[in-house]
Design a protein around this motif. Structure first.
Motif, PDB file in Angstrom:
ATOM      1  N   LEU A 383       0.826  -1.203   0.000  1.00  0.00           N
ATOM      2  CA  LEU A 383       0.000   0.000   0.000  1.00  0.00           C
ATOM      3  C   LEU A 383       0.865   1.260   0.000  1.00  0.00           C
ATOM      4  O   LEU A 383       0.576   2.232  -0.701  1.00  0.00           O
ATOM      5  N   TYR A 384       1.933   1.232   0.791  1.00  0.00           N
ATOM      6  CA  TYR A 384       2.820   2.399   0.832  1.00  0.00           C
ATOM      7  C   TYR A 384       3.468   2.620  -0.533  1.00  0.00           C
ATOM      8  O   TYR A 384       3.562   3.762  -1.013  1.00  0.00           O
ATOM      9  N   LEU A 386       2.347   1.763  -3.481  1.00  0.00           N
ATOM     10  CA  LEU A 386       1.358   2.267  -4.441  1.00  0.00           C
ATOM     11  C   LEU A 386       1.054   3.745  -4.183  1.00  0.00           C
ATOM     12  O   LEU A 386       0.901   4.538  -5.119  1.00  0.00           O
ATOM     13  N   TRP A 387       0.964   4.112  -2.909  1.00  0.00           N
ATOM     14  CA  TRP A 387       0.661   5.507  -2.573  1.00  0.00           C
ATOM     15  C   TRP A 387       1.826   6.425  -2.935  1.00  0.00           C
ATOM     16  O   TRP A 387       1.617   7.517  -3.457  1.00  0.00           O
ATOM     17  N   GLN A 388       3.026   5.977  -2.674  1.00  0.00           N
ATOM     18  CA  GLN A 388       4.193   6.820  -2.880  1.00  0.00           C
ATOM     19  C   GLN A 388       4.672   6.810  -4.334  1.00  0.00           C
ATOM     20  O   GLN A 388       5.099   7.846  -4.854  1.00  0.00           O
ATOM     21  N   TYR A 389       4.582   5.643  -4.997  1.00  0.00           N
ATOM     22  CA  TYR A 389       5.204   5.511  -6.320  1.00  0.00           C
ATOM     23  C   TYR A 389       4.222   5.199  -7.448  1.00  0.00           C
ATOM     24  O   TYR A 389       4.647   5.029  -8.588  1.00  0.00           O
ATOM     25  N   ARG A 390       2.947   5.098  -7.125  1.00  0.00           N
ATOM     26  CA  ARG A 390       1.908   4.894  -8.133  1.00  0.00           C
ATOM     27  C   ARG A 390       2.252   3.733  -9.056  1.00  0.00           C
ATOM     28  O   ARG A 390       2.326   2.596  -8.613  1.00  0.00           O
ATOM     29  N   GLY A 393       4.963   1.475  -8.125  1.00  0.00           N
ATOM     30  CA  GLY A 393       4.621   0.596  -7.016  1.00  0.00           C
ATOM     31  C   GLY A 393       4.234  -0.789  -7.497  1.00  0.00           C
ATOM     32  O   GLY A 393       4.502  -1.787  -6.822  1.00  0.00           O
ATOM     33  N   TRP A 536       0.117   9.216 -13.290  1.00  0.00           N
ATOM     34  CA  TRP A 536      -0.046   8.064 -12.415  1.00  0.00           C
ATOM     35  C   TRP A 536       1.100   7.058 -12.537  1.00  0.00           C
ATOM     36  O   TRP A 536       1.058   5.993 -11.929  1.00  0.00           O
ATOM     37  N   GLY A 538       4.209   7.616 -11.622  1.00  0.00           N
ATOM     38  CA  GLY A 538       5.220   7.812 -10.590  1.00  0.00           C
ATOM     39  C   GLY A 538       6.452   8.508 -11.112  1.00  0.00           C
ATOM     40  O   GLY A 538       7.397   8.746 -10.380  1.00  0.00           O
ATOM     41  N   HIS A 543       5.096  16.697 -11.177  1.00  0.00           N
ATOM     42  CA  HIS A 543       4.758  16.351  -9.809  1.00  0.00           C
ATOM     43  C   HIS A 543       5.996  16.059  -8.975  1.00  0.00           C
ATOM     44  O   HIS A 543       5.930  16.031  -7.739  1.00  0.00           O
TER      45      HIS A 543
END
Length: 582
Positions: A383-384, A386-390, A393, A536, A538, A543
């Motif tokens: 989960l981390y 995916l949240w941090q590296y999209r 991840g 998306w 990453g 961004h």
């Protein structure tokens, strides 16, 4: 001339990883087909249970001492552990209990041979050396081409056993006889070297660990082929001259002169009992006769559990039962030899007080919760990521799954092939490895993003980020491997299992990062979703903090890659030209 750099081929690297996985799976499949394994790693004592023996050491009648000390127990535990390890049993627990017993707990269902190794006593003897040889098995390179042995080597066609057979079979009847050539005059007589003894000596390879585990002292009335404990030499030894029970005392210390001064040389001082004194006087008189004529037979071997601990040469006839062993000793090595000789002076007959089946000390509940903890940790990390590296991840999660597959196959194969057993400490090592592996991905991804922030195109950022990240990854994993190695060498039991598991998973982490994560990243950057820096993916430069004035995008076009510079923001102005002809 243009610089030619080696082209990176990620597909070939991925193919190599695939072959490794298939080989591991195939090996495991063969073991399952032959019913040697069920494909599931074996569990250690704390998770599966096993067999527990409680042994009470007792001194033999007539031994120099009638009591058993803690030092004797420690030496006995060391020898039992060596025997158990040699039988391929891992995660055994061997401890002293109450200062007078030895408790041996073996996981699973140990074989009767392993139990016999535990029950039997250690044995130390003095045997005369008849022949000394290099540690490895004989080969064609060891004989001269123009000699009879050279002709035998040609007939053997490179097969060491065939060559040994040619050299040992002196009557050429195709059989190896154990009969002696004649009646030996004494225990140092070369008549003890029968065809079978010579064949065993020629084929013995003391560089192999399994030949240096000991466990059998042999028949005291027959010759023995044995390896040095450190694997540097091999020997043909005569029958036992002096049993270890005839040692009254053994101590280590600095050698002293007649005036009481120290020579600076470490020695092991031996004192024999009355029977041993008479026997050793006769032995020393015989061996001193070989000092000039046959130096190899001038030595006597100290044999513990079938291994030659030391083979000192005889320098003088010793009639008073007081011998001094000197050589390249240090304080530690002289103390170790003295302890071995002390233990040999009191061979312990183990009386089995109890032998019973024991249940797991922790049980399957702890294993289940350990696995659940691992799954929760894996899910949180996923989960981390995916949240941090999209999008990146997903690559990290895929790498973790590949690592999990490799770890399972490796542990299952090691469990079948070398007796590895998974303990709860090992499970902890597996859980720790999840963080170690994820850390490698984070280092790599952050280096890529740093390169993007500095204005590099995405393709260049991947390569430059990898070049810098791999140095950090290698340094980090090297420290983990060093820590695992130190723990494994110094610890025993569960801690050793944790260290072994951590070491294996660290190596697998390197394989996954180098053979899966980086090559997959090199392929994904060619896909528009990642190569164009989708928000998306990453890898979106905006961004990540890169301005349009500092970054460029890399857009794949067919098989060609084109760099497309982002438009720069400029101030709009009108330009007029005067003085031109109307």
């Amino acid at each position: 001339m243009a610089n030619k750099t080696k082209r990176y081929r990620p597909k070939r690297v991925l193919a190599t990883l695939t072959v490794v996985i298939l080989l591991l799976a195939l090996s495991l499949g063969v073991g399952m087909f032959r019913k040697k394994t069920d494909g599931i790693p074996d569990l250690a004592l704390d998770l599966e249970g096993g067999t527990q023996l409680i042994l009470t050491p007792k001194a033999e009648k007539g031994a120099a001492r009638a009591t058993v000390t803690q030092e004797d127990l420690d030496q006995a535990i060391s020898i039992i552990r060596q025997r158990v390890d040699a039988s391929g049993v891992a995660e055994a627990e061997i401890t002293s209990a109450g200062g007078q017993n030895i408790m041996v707990s073996l996981p699973g269902q140990p074989s009767e041979e392993t139990l016999d190794l535990v029950r039997s006593s250690a044995q130390l003897d003095f045997r005369p050396v008849i022949q000394i040889g290099a540690p490895r098995a004989i080969s064609a390179a060891d004989v001269k081409k123009d000699s009879p042995e050279g002709k035998a080597a040609e007939q053997a066609k490179g097969d060491p056993k065939a060559l040994a057979m040619q050299l040992a079979d002196t009557n050429h009847d195709g059989k190896l006889s154990e009969e002696l050539a004649g009646k030996p005059a004494n225990n140092s007589d070369q008549a003890y070297v029968s065809e079978k003894v010579l064949f065993d000596f020629l084929t013995m390879d003391c560089k192999k660990k399994e030949n240096r585990q000991g466990g059998s002292a042999g028949d005291p009335k027959k010759p023995l082929v044995a390896c040095a404990q450190d694997g540097t030499q091999k020997y043909i030894l005569g029958p036992v001259d002096v049993p270890g029970t005839d040692i009254a005392q053994a101590d280590s210390g600095m050698q002293h002169t007649q005036n009481g001064g120290s020579t600076g040389v470490w020695e092991v001082a031996l004192q024999f009992n009355r029977e041993g004194t008479d026997k050793f006087a006769e032995v020393s008189k015989r061996l001193i006769g070989f000092q000039q004529s046959d130096p190899a037979r001038n030595a006597f071997a100290i044999v513990l559990d079938g291994l030659v601990v030391s083979a000192p040469r005889m320098q003088a006839t010793i009639n008073d039962g007081r011998a001094s062993i000197t050589g390249s000793f240090t304080q530690a090595s002289s103390a170790a030899l003295a302890n071995q000789l002390k233990f040999g002076s009191l061979p312990l007959n183990f009386e089995v007080q109890s032998e019973q089946r024991i249940s797991p000390t922790l049980g399957t509940d702890q294993l289940r919760w350990g696995i659940i903890a691992g799954i929760i940790g894996l899910a949180l990390i996923a989960l981390y990521l995916l949240w941090q590296y999209r999008g990146l991840g997903m690559l990290a999660i895929g790498s973790l799954l590949v690592a999990a597959l490799l770890v399972y196959l490796t542990i299952a194969v090691l469990s079948w092939g070398m007796g590895y057993r998974l303990s709860l400490a090992g499970v902890a090592g597996l859980i720790v490895s999840i963080g170690v592996t994820a850390d490698s991905f984070i280092v790599y991804f952050e280096r890529i993003r740093d390169e993007v922030r500095e204005g590099r195109p995405l393709a260049g950022a991947v390569e430059e980020g990898w070049r810098r990240a791999k140095q950090t990854i290698l340094a980090s994993d090297a420290i983990n491997l060093l820590a695992a190695l130190v723990l494994y060498m110094l610890a025993v039991g569960g801690v050793q299992g944790f260290a072994f598991t951590l070491g294996v998973t660290t190596v697998i982490d390197l394989l996954v990062v180098f053979w899966f994560t980086h090559p997959m990243m090199a392929l994904l950057i060619r896909v528009p979703f990642f190569g164009d820096g989708h928000r998306w993916s990453g890898l979106d430069p905006e961004h990540l903090g890169a301005t349009r004035a500092t970054y460029t995008r890399t857009r794949p076009v067919g098989r060609r890659r084109v760099q497309k510079k982002a438009p720069q923001a400029v101030e709009s102005t009108e330009t007029t030209v005067e003085g031109e002809a109307k």
